[in-house]
Scaffold this motif. Structure first.
Motif, short mmCIF file in Angstrom:
data_model
loop_
_atom_site.label_atom_id
_atom_site.label_comp_id
_atom_site.label_asym_id
_atom_site.label_seq_id
_atom_site.Cartn_x
_atom_site.Cartn_y
_atom_site.Cartn_z
N SER A 90 0.81 -1.22 0.00
CA SER A 90 0.00 0.00 0.00
C SER A 90 0.85 1.27 0.00
O SER A 90 0.39 2.32 -0.46
CB SER A 90 -0.97 0.00 1.18
N ALA A 91 2.08 1.19 0.51
CA ALA A 91 2.94 2.38 0.54
C ALA A 91 3.79 2.53 -0.72
O ALA A 91 4.48 3.54 -0.89
CB ALA A 91 3.85 2.33 1.77
N VAL A 92 3.75 1.53 -1.60
CA VAL A 92 4.56 1.58 -2.82
C VAL A 92 4.05 2.68 -3.73
O VAL A 92 2.85 2.77 -4.00
CB VAL A 92 4.53 0.22 -3.55
N THR A 93 4.95 3.53 -4.20
CA THR A 93 4.55 4.63 -5.08
C THR A 93 4.72 4.28 -6.56
O THR A 93 4.03 4.85 -7.40
CB THR A 93 5.38 5.89 -4.77
N HIS A 94 5.63 3.36 -6.86
CA HIS A 94 5.87 2.99 -8.26
C HIS A 94 6.12 1.49 -8.38
O HIS A 94 6.98 0.94 -7.67
CB HIS A 94 7.08 3.75 -8.82
N HIS A 95 5.38 0.85 -9.28
CA HIS A 95 5.54 -0.57 -9.55
C HIS A 95 6.26 -0.73 -10.89
O HIS A 95 5.85 -0.13 -11.89
CB HIS A 95 4.18 -1.27 -9.60
N VAL A 96 7.32 -1.53 -10.89
CA VAL A 96 8.16 -1.70 -12.07
C VAL A 96 8.14 -3.16 -12.49
O VAL A 96 8.28 -4.06 -11.65
CB VAL A 96 9.61 -1.26 -11.75
N LYS A 97 7.95 -3.40 -13.79
CA LYS A 97 8.00 -4.76 -14.33
C LYS A 97 9.24 -4.88 -15.22
O LYS A 97 9.57 -3.96 -15.98
CB LYS A 97 6.74 -5.05 -15.14
N LYS A 98 9.90 -6.05 -15.12
CA LYS A 98 11.12 -6.26 -15.89
C LYS A 98 11.16 -7.68 -16.43
O LYS A 98 10.47 -8.56 -15.93
CB LYS A 98 12.35 -6.01 -15.02
N GLY A 99 11.98 -7.89 -17.48
CA GLY A 99 12.14 -9.22 -18.03
C GLY A 99 11.04 -9.64 -18.98
O GLY A 99 10.79 -10.83 -19.14
N GLN A 100 10.41 -8.70 -19.61
CA GLN A 100 9.33 -9.03 -20.54
C GLN A 100 9.93 -9.49 -21.87
O GLN A 100 10.23 -8.69 -22.74
CB GLN A 100 8.42 -7.81 -20.70
N GLY A 101 10.11 -10.81 -21.97
CA GLY A 101 10.67 -11.40 -23.19
C GLY A 101 12.17 -11.48 -23.22
O GLY A 101 12.75 -11.87 -24.23
N LYS A 102 12.83 -11.11 -22.12
CA LYS A 102 14.30 -11.13 -22.09
C LYS A 102 14.78 -11.33 -20.66
O LYS A 102 14.03 -11.07 -19.71
CB LYS A 102 14.86 -9.83 -22.65
N PRO A 103 16.04 -11.76 -20.49
CA PRO A 103 16.58 -11.84 -19.13
C PRO A 103 16.68 -10.43 -18.54
O PRO A 103 17.04 -9.49 -19.25
CB PRO A 103 17.98 -12.44 -19.33
N ALA A 104 16.35 -10.30 -17.28
CA ALA A 104 16.49 -9.01 -16.60
C ALA A 104 16.61 -9.27 -15.11
O ALA A 104 15.78 -9.97 -14.53
CB ALA A 104 15.30 -8.10 -16.89
N TYR A 105 17.64 -8.74 -14.51
CA TYR A 105 17.87 -8.92 -13.08
C TYR A 105 17.67 -7.61 -12.31
O TYR A 105 16.98 -7.57 -11.30
CB TYR A 105 19.27 -9.49 -12.84
N SER A 106 18.25 -6.54 -12.78
CA SER A 106 18.17 -5.27 -12.07
C SER A 106 16.83 -4.59 -12.28
O SER A 106 16.26 -4.60 -13.38
CB SER A 106 19.28 -4.33 -12.57
N ALA A 107 16.33 -3.96 -11.21
CA ALA A 107 15.12 -3.15 -11.33
C ALA A 107 15.30 -2.04 -12.35
O ALA A 107 14.32 -1.57 -12.95
CB ALA A 107 14.74 -2.56 -9.97
N PHE A 108 16.54 -1.62 -12.57
CA PHE A 108 16.81 -0.55 -13.54
C PHE A 108 16.52 -0.99 -14.98
O PHE A 108 16.46 -0.15 -15.88
CB PHE A 108 18.26 -0.08 -13.41
N GLU A 109 16.35 -2.29 -15.20
CA GLU A 109 16.01 -2.79 -16.53
C GLU A 109 14.50 -2.78 -16.78
O GLU A 109 14.05 -3.09 -17.88
CB GLU A 109 16.54 -4.21 -16.71
N GLY A 110 13.73 -2.42 -15.76
CA GLY A 110 12.29 -2.43 -15.88
C GLY A 110 11.70 -1.05 -16.10
O GLY A 110 12.41 -0.04 -16.10
N THR A 111 10.38 -1.04 -16.29
CA THR A 111 9.66 0.22 -16.46
C THR A 111 8.32 0.14 -15.72
O THR A 111 7.82 -0.95 -15.45
CB THR A 111 9.36 0.54 -17.95
N THR A 112 7.79 1.30 -15.42
CA THR A 112 6.43 1.37 -14.90
C THR A 112 5.47 1.10 -16.06
O THR A 112 5.87 1.08 -17.22
CB THR A 112 6.13 2.75 -14.30
N ASP A 113 4.19 0.90 -15.73
CA ASP A 113 3.22 0.63 -16.79
C ASP A 113 3.08 1.79 -17.76
O ASP A 113 2.66 1.60 -18.91
CB ASP A 113 1.85 0.28 -16.18
#
Length: 198
Positions: free
Chosen positions: A93-116
């Motif tokens: 509930s306190a999260v201000t930004h949700h980030v998704k990563k690894g859409q179709g590719k390897p991804a480990y770091s949150a920096f590789e993701g994006t918000t919706d």
């Protein structure tokens, strides 16, 4: 001085009973929730990342029927499945930004993701004037490690809460913590362990 909190990949497939479960995953989720109860207001932004892999391909070799558990893994955190959802012990509930990563590719770091809406983590940090980043989540030796290293590479002072992470393996987790300390991260405890384990 603005601070960000990272909650990395606290998802069902990485906690007990999941496809790639790590020991202590559920406890980490509960401790992060307890930490947020007293400290959410300390942060300008709270970023939670999730693996969000495609279900109809191998995600660039990330999924394998014969995984080596270093570069390839069994299928996990497939978009839209229960395994990709946050662990129920994590209150988001306190999260201000949700980030998704690894859409179709390897991804480990949150920096590789994006918000919706397409924002990168680097853009979020710039937009909110973030100088310091605290890192928590799963797993110490993979996604937590790479997220913390990327935050350092982006010029932020990083604290890693050692009581709010859990790793795949003890040896690789210890190596990751040593690497992060050498790179300039501050390793400390949040204090949430005592309250949740009582």
């Amino acid at each position: 001085m603005s601070k960000a909190l990272f909650i990395v990949d606290v998802q069902n497939d990485f906690t007990e009973g999941g496809a790639l479960a790590v020991d202590g995953g559920d406890a980490v989720a509960e401790r992060i929730t307890r930490y947020l109860e007293g400290h959410a207001g300390d942060y300008a932004i709270i970023i939670a990342s999730r693996d969000w892999h495609d279900g109809d391909n191998d995600n660039g070799g990330h999924f394998s029927s014969e995984p080596d558990y270093v570069h390839s893994w069994p299928p996990h955190c497939v978009a839209g499945t229960e395994g990709a959802e946050y662990d129920p012990g994590l209150d988001t509930s306190a999260v201000t930004h949700h980030v998704k990563k690894g859409q179709g590719k390897p991804a480990y770091s949150a920096f590789e993701g994006t918000t919706d809406d397409g924002m990168t983590v680097a853009q979020l940090l710039e937009e909110h004037g973030v100088i310091e980043a605290d890192v928590t989540g799963l797993t110490t030796d993979y996604c937590v490690r790479t997220t913390a290293l990327d935050a350092i590479d982006h010029g932020r002072h990083v604290r890693l809460f050692t009581d709010l992470v859990a790793g795949v393996a003890e040896e690789s987790s210890e190596a990751a913590l040593a690497e992060l300390a050498h790179a300039g991260a501050e390793l400390t405890e949040s204090g949430a362990r005592e309250t949740v384990d009582e």
